[in-house]
Design an enzyme around this catalytic site. Sequence first.
Site, PDB file in Angstrom:
ATOM      1  N   GLU A 145    -137.817  76.618 -79.494  1.00 10.06           N
ATOM      2  CA  GLU A 145    -136.565  75.893 -79.456  1.00 10.06           C
ATOM      3  C   GLU A 145    -135.447  76.909 -79.235  1.00 10.06           C
ATOM      4  O   GLU A 145    -134.759  76.895 -78.239  1.00 10.06           O
ATOM      5  CB  GLU A 145    -136.427  75.196 -80.811  1.00 10.06           C
ATOM      6  CG  GLU A 145    -135.395  74.151 -80.915  1.00 10.06           C
ATOM      7  CD  GLU A 145    -135.364  73.625 -82.355  1.00 10.06           C
ATOM      8  OE1 GLU A 145    -136.109  72.687 -82.658  1.00 10.06           O
ATOM      9  OE2 GLU A 145    -134.598  74.152 -83.170  1.00 10.06           O
ATOM     10  N   VAL A 172    -135.825  78.757 -86.849  1.00 10.77           N
ATOM     11  CA  VAL A 172    -134.523  79.392 -87.031  1.00 10.77           C
ATOM     12  C   VAL A 172    -134.474  80.120 -88.371  1.00 10.77           C
ATOM     13  O   VAL A 172    -135.287  79.898 -89.249  1.00 10.77           O
ATOM     14  CB  VAL A 172    -133.386  78.349 -87.001  1.00 10.77           C
ATOM     15  CG1 VAL A 172    -133.327  77.698 -85.633  1.00 10.77           C
ATOM     16  CG2 VAL A 172    -133.545  77.320 -88.101  1.00 10.77           C
ATOM     17  N   GLY A 173    -133.501  80.991 -88.495  1.00 10.59           N
ATOM     18  CA  GLY A 173    -133.261  81.665 -89.768  1.00 10.59           C
ATOM     19  C   GLY A 173    -133.767  83.099 -89.773  1.00 10.59           C
ATOM     20  O   GLY A 173    -134.484  83.547 -88.874  1.00 10.59           O
ATOM     21  N   LYS A 182    -132.981  83.173-105.125  1.00 10.51           N
ATOM     22  CA  LYS A 182    -131.933  83.472-106.111  1.00 10.51           C
ATOM     23  C   LYS A 182    -132.363  84.573-107.090  1.00 10.51           C
ATOM     24  O   LYS A 182    -132.378  84.388-108.314  1.00 10.51           O
ATOM     25  CB  LYS A 182    -131.526  82.193-106.875  1.00 10.51           C
ATOM     26  CG  LYS A 182    -131.068  81.031-105.971  1.00 10.51           C
ATOM     27  CD  LYS A 182    -129.824  81.358-105.167  1.00 10.51           C
ATOM     28  CE  LYS A 182    -129.500  80.282-104.115  1.00 10.51           C
ATOM     29  NZ  LYS A 182    -128.661  80.790-103.015  1.00 10.51           N
TER      30      LYS A 182
HETATM   31  C1  LIG Z   1    -135.361  76.756 -94.379  1.00 11.25           C
HETATM   32  C2  LIG Z   1    -134.201  77.628 -93.886  1.00 11.25           C
HETATM   33  C3  LIG Z   1    -132.916  77.182 -94.544  1.00 11.25           C
HETATM   34  C4  LIG Z   1    -134.516  79.077 -94.239  1.00 11.25           C
HETATM   35  O1  LIG Z   1    -133.535  79.892 -93.696  1.00 11.25           O
HETATM   36  P1  LIG Z   1    -133.623  81.483 -93.809  1.00 11.25           P
HETATM   37  O2  LIG Z   1    -132.353  82.025 -93.286  1.00 11.25           O
HETATM   38  O3  LIG Z   1    -134.858  81.967 -93.169  1.00 11.25           O
HETATM   39  O4  LIG Z   1    -133.879  81.641 -95.360  1.00 11.25           O
HETATM   40  P2  LIG Z   1    -133.248  82.412 -96.546  1.00 11.25           P
HETATM   41  O5  LIG Z   1    -134.393  82.830 -97.401  1.00 11.25           O
HETATM   42  O6  LIG Z   1    -132.294  83.440 -96.094  1.00 11.25           O
HETATM   43  O7  LIG Z   1    -132.504  81.232 -97.328  1.00 11.25           O
HETATM   44  C5  LIG Z   1    -131.335  80.615 -96.882  1.00 11.25           C
HETATM   45  C6  LIG Z   1    -130.598  80.112 -98.105  1.00 11.25           C
HETATM   46  O8  LIG Z   1    -131.411  79.176 -98.830  1.00 11.25           O
HETATM   47  C7  LIG Z   1    -131.565  79.595-100.184  1.00 11.25           C
HETATM   48  N1  LIG Z   1    -132.905  79.260-100.620  1.00 11.25           N
HETATM   49  C8  LIG Z   1    -134.062  79.718-100.114  1.00 11.25           C
HETATM   50  N2  LIG Z   1    -135.088  79.223-100.801  1.00 11.25           N
HETATM   51  C9  LIG Z   1    -134.578  78.420-101.743  1.00 11.25           C
HETATM   52  C10 LIG Z   1    -135.157  77.623-102.766  1.00 11.25           C
HETATM   53  N3  LIG Z   1    -136.471  77.558-102.937  1.00 11.25           N
HETATM   54  N4  LIG Z   1    -134.332  76.910-103.580  1.00 11.25           N
HETATM   55  C11 LIG Z   1    -133.003  76.976-103.429  1.00 11.25           C
HETATM   56  N5  LIG Z   1    -132.401  77.721-102.477  1.00 11.25           N
HETATM   57  C12 LIG Z   1    -133.188  78.437-101.654  1.00 11.25           C
HETATM   58  C13 LIG Z   1    -131.365  81.078-100.124  1.00 11.25           C
HETATM   59  O9  LIG Z   1    -131.009  81.573-101.388  1.00 11.25           O
HETATM   60  C14 LIG Z   1    -130.270  81.189 -99.124  1.00 11.25           C
HETATM   61  O10 LIG Z   1    -129.068  80.789 -99.769  1.00 11.25           O
HETATM   62  P3  LIG Z   1    -127.679  81.486 -99.444  1.00 11.25           P
HETATM   63  O11 LIG Z   1    -127.397  81.147 -97.998  1.00 11.25           O
HETATM   64  O12 LIG Z   1    -126.756  80.803-100.403  1.00 11.25           O
HETATM   65  O13 LIG Z   1    -127.924  82.918 -99.692  1.00 11.25           O
HETATM   66  C15 LIG Z   1    -134.057  77.510 -92.339  1.00 11.25           C
HETATM   67  O14 LIG Z   1    -135.206  78.020 -91.726  1.00 11.25           O
HETATM   68  C16 LIG Z   1    -133.873  76.091 -91.888  1.00 11.25           C
HETATM   69  O15 LIG Z   1    -132.778  75.554 -91.903  1.00 11.25           O
HETATM   70  N6  LIG Z   1    -134.982  75.418 -91.505  1.00 11.25           N
HETATM   71  C17 LIG Z   1    -134.977  74.012 -91.133  1.00 11.25           C
HETATM   72  C18 LIG Z   1    -134.854  73.809 -89.645  1.00 11.25           C
HETATM   73  C19 LIG Z   1    -135.975  74.433 -88.908  1.00 11.25           C
HETATM   74  O16 LIG Z   1    -137.022  74.748 -89.456  1.00 11.25           O
HETATM   75  N7  LIG Z   1    -135.774  74.616 -87.627  1.00 11.25           N
HETATM   76  C20 LIG Z   1    -136.755  75.309 -86.827  1.00 11.25           C
HETATM   77  C21 LIG Z   1    -137.188  74.478 -85.701  1.00 11.25           C
HETATM   78  S1  LIG Z   1    -137.252  75.449 -84.255  1.00 11.25           S
END
Ligand SMILES: CC(C)(COP(=O)(O)OP(=O)(O)OC[C@H]1O[C@@H](n2cnc3c(N)ncnc32)[C@H](O)[C@@H]1OP(=O)(O)O)[C@@H](O)C(=O)NCCC(=O)NCCS
Lengths: 501, 501
Positions: A291, A267-268, A405
Amino acid sequence: MEETVVKRIGINRLVDKVCSPEEAAALIQNGNIVGMSGFTRAGDAKVVPLALAERVKSEALKIDVYTGASLGPEVDQVLAQAGGIRKRGPYQGDPAIRNLINTGEVLYVDAHLSHNAELVRQGIIGPIDFAIIEATAITSDGLLVPTTSVGNSPIYAKYAKNIIVELNLAHSESFVGVHDIYIPEDQGERKPIPILKPVDRIGDIGIKIDTEKIIAIVVSNEKDAPSLIVDPDDETQEMAEHLLNFLRSEIRAGRLTNKLAPLQSGVGSVANAVLEGFKDSEFEDLVIFSEVLQDAVFNLIDAGKVSFASCTSITISEDLQKKVYGNIENYADKIIIRPQEISNHPEVIRRLGLIAINAALEVDIYGNVNSTHVGGTKMMNGIGGSGDFTRNSRLSIFVTKSYAKGGKLSSIVPMVAHHDHTEHDVHVIVTEQGVADLRGLAPKERVPLIIENCVHPDFKQQLWDYYHESVALTGNAHTPHNMEKALSWHVSAAKSGTMKM
Amino acid sequence: MEETVVKRIGINRLVDKVCSPEEAAALIQNGNIVGMSGFTRAGDAKVVPLALAERVKSEALKIDVYTGASLGPEVDQVLAQAGGIRKRGPYQGDPAIRNLINTGEVLYVDAHLSHNAELVRQGIIGPIDFAIIEATAITSDGLLVPTTSVGNSPIYAKYAKNIIVELNLAHSESFVGVHDIYIPEDQGERKPIPILKPVDRIGDIGIKIDTEKIIAIVVSNEKDAPSLIVDPDDETQEMAEHLLNFLRSEIRAGRLTNKLAPLQSGVGSVANAVLEGFKDSEFEDLVIFSEVLQDAVFNLIDAGKVSFASCTSITISEDLQKKVYGNIENYADKIIIRPQEISNHPEVIRRLGLIAINAALEVDIYGNVNSTHVGGTKMMNGIGGSGDFTRNSRLSIFVTKSYAKGGKLSSIVPMVAHHDHTEHDVHVIVTEQGVADLRGLAPKERVPLIIENCVHPDFKQQLWDYYHESVALTGNAHTPHNMEKALSWHVSAAKSGTMKM
Ligand SMILES: CC(C)(COP(=O)(O)OP(=O)(O)OC[C@H]1O[C@@H](n2cnc3c(N)ncnc32)[C@H](O)[C@@H]1OP(=O)(O)O)[C@@H](O)C(=O)NCCC(=O)NCCS
Ligand SMILES: CC(C)(COP(=O)(O)OP(=O)(O)OC[C@H]1O[C@@H](n2cnc3c(N)ncnc32)[C@H](O)[C@@H]1OP(=O)(O)O)[C@@H](O)C(=O)NCCC(=O)NCCS
């Protein structure tokens, strides 16, 4: 009553159960445990939760909400902010409930999405008072046909004392036949799950329910909340290119053909953007066993790159909703929506030999991954299915930008501040900087690959310094760490907003 | 040549391959990748490695050694100390090689034991130059019959360019028929693994090999190095009693019967001692589906408590070796020895719904487990099969004494210094103090159970202080931690030998 409602309720006596959202919501008691349909904002119950949220405004009423995965705003925003949720599991993704989880107002149980059904069977989650399930139709033989997701609905419907159906007319009846519902036997009596290929149908087109348990049917006409992902940018395109090049090298090594292997994509925004990268590639006849299907998958189907996709949920943007749900017939033979216990089952994932691509918040120099906790304490979304896929796939790949960030944080750190996937499970890391292939390597062999290939230039030296100091401190132990400084980057980020020290 | 040797080599032309250990060892080249039989000191090649260690004394020669799991002293002590090992995987347990791993002289790849075969198929481990496999016999139809373990021998034999057989006459020919060798098809073409009950036989009595690849047969007559576990003590007996009481409460909750469910029990003294506790219990007709059978299982078989045991290895003490191997006929219908890919396969483990009992080095207040790294940096043994079982079992239980090093260290810490099993996978923690059942609980719900039920009194207040400070610091976030102090107990232990602060 509308004719189309009567038509969609295949069992005559059930038509009497049709009532208003308020009447259905009135059945729910304080302290109830409620299993709901819904997975990443798709196929979730919408109008009953809103009516419940209304009640909560003037009544002391809190329930435990278990779902497939994350929901749209009706539950995880409106009901949650009204104070109607005591406990939530197994996944969420809404800023409103996230905030309540991180201030201690809502209890949250983060869990592997394939584990839930087992916990329901054991009664660890339960007894379930109500299952509230969005449906396209009830067939004349008593099958409840889901809408855009299946998630945990079959197991909640099976174990709930009462079932409330949200019959959603916004979804075309052509959804009937897209689902494949299979519930494994109890452990001890269980047979192999007979999926040999992603296209295999093994169950029913709807959920076999005890129709006596249907206590209310509420008619709705609400679209799923559209997906929130943002479009690919230059850096996610670079990540996609790195990933494709890595897969090309796997083909050269004789481990894959240009049909690859069934793909899972997390996801994401980042995972979606990376998948989009396949559109202009030479790979073809791709099959998805995943998924959630996000936008990229439908774009790949339209581009003729993906021939088939199996999932437990479809979560797409507003434009794509119109296109896909308006013409679901065109996609029906290319899609199966399954229960999450099956889409995420280790048995099936390992048998098929998937290529799993999931996004990480941060990774460390030894290849451990944090998917869930910002700064090690605040829950983001949850582990979701990432553990199910990562542990069992042929290739488990994590993608993340090298920084967050605006460059103040490095997404590659000395030690992740929360561990969701350990070094044993992470094969490949991709950032916009490059690829680190960690398979078969000892911890100290992984370090140079990760630092040199994946880290942002701003943080490279700082990571090398940490590592060299740790090697000296531990006498070159198996996994050199300096326990005094392992989490110091996170301490710095919390105090001064930056990991640059 | 001895008649019994000829008799055990069922294919006549192979008798010519019989040679001395030195001659066989001379075939191995510097830089070779060698797959060896052997799993927790059982069924390992013994005389060829010793001859190789002799060569190493006067020659620059290092090899990569992959096995089933840990070996006896011939490889992990003698060959390792001679400097003959460059890289080692996927598990070890000998103080000698452990020391070399923790001073950077040997590279070690710690891995889930069910993952190895897949990595061999993909060529990530490989190309394998030699498989050195201890055998009871070669049958006339070309099956190589293992001895006291199967481990990864089938996959190494399949992929190795050459096979060296150590025909061990110390093992009775009655071992023929005890093994069940099944190799899953390649991913993509794979069928379900047809085990529906622990007793099911699904394969051959030996490893189907290309006999052309047998380049040498060496005759030996060496017993396995006996197991090193220590006897139960008062505290492990208390742990056993806590565990049994927990299982009794599961029966009362209707989740189990007094036949329980197939049991897996981990390696080490503590897991063995806890299993011994079943001997005087009311549980009966127990079935084991495990990785290693330690002493306790045979004592339970003799006591009539265990009716059947499936494993990949038998690792027992000297006395029990005499009793069991001297009368293997008496046990043959109660035991199956399988490849570790099967004994540890997520598909089979989840289908059967095992109860998994593994030992932890340390756990933390949220239920994360460290099985491998003392102080977060020094490798102890490895993750072994604990991840395979923990992630997929019906009940995953970790046992550990609440303290280590005479009470100076707490085995329950604010944050484990290395993560092998995350909070998502750990159901129950048992120490001599009591039991914490974490299933279905949010992180903050787990904390009081773990601290109040499992922690040694000396450390309770100190843990509560850490937790309360973390709650305040993070505004009651989902998983309260103080990143500045999360690992401070380990820092203190490294500096002053104690976690008491
Ligand atoms: C990890 C996950 C959060 C990344 O999501 P994404 O939308 O691709 O990632 P983004 O780079 O846009 O980051 C999302 C947020 O996390 C923050 N972030 C990313 N890396 C970070 C880090 N190293 N430290 C702190 N914050 C971080 C971003 O700044 C962003 O924050 P915002 O919403 O306040 O702007 C998301 O994939 C997830 O929830 N994964 C866990 C579940 C999963 O993997 N499911 C898949 C199974 S099918
Ligand atoms: C975790 C494990 C090491 C425990 O082994 P054990 O023999 O039951 O445990 P013991 O309590 O005797 O401890 C073994 C050593 O670790 C040390 N130890 C235990 N807890 C410790 C802690 N919290 N901190 C530091 N050292 C610790 C003990 O002091 C002892 O050290 P010593 O050998 O120098 O005396 C062992 O079970 C293991 O290797 N597990 C991982 C693999 C696995 O689970 N396989 C099972 C799959 S079937």
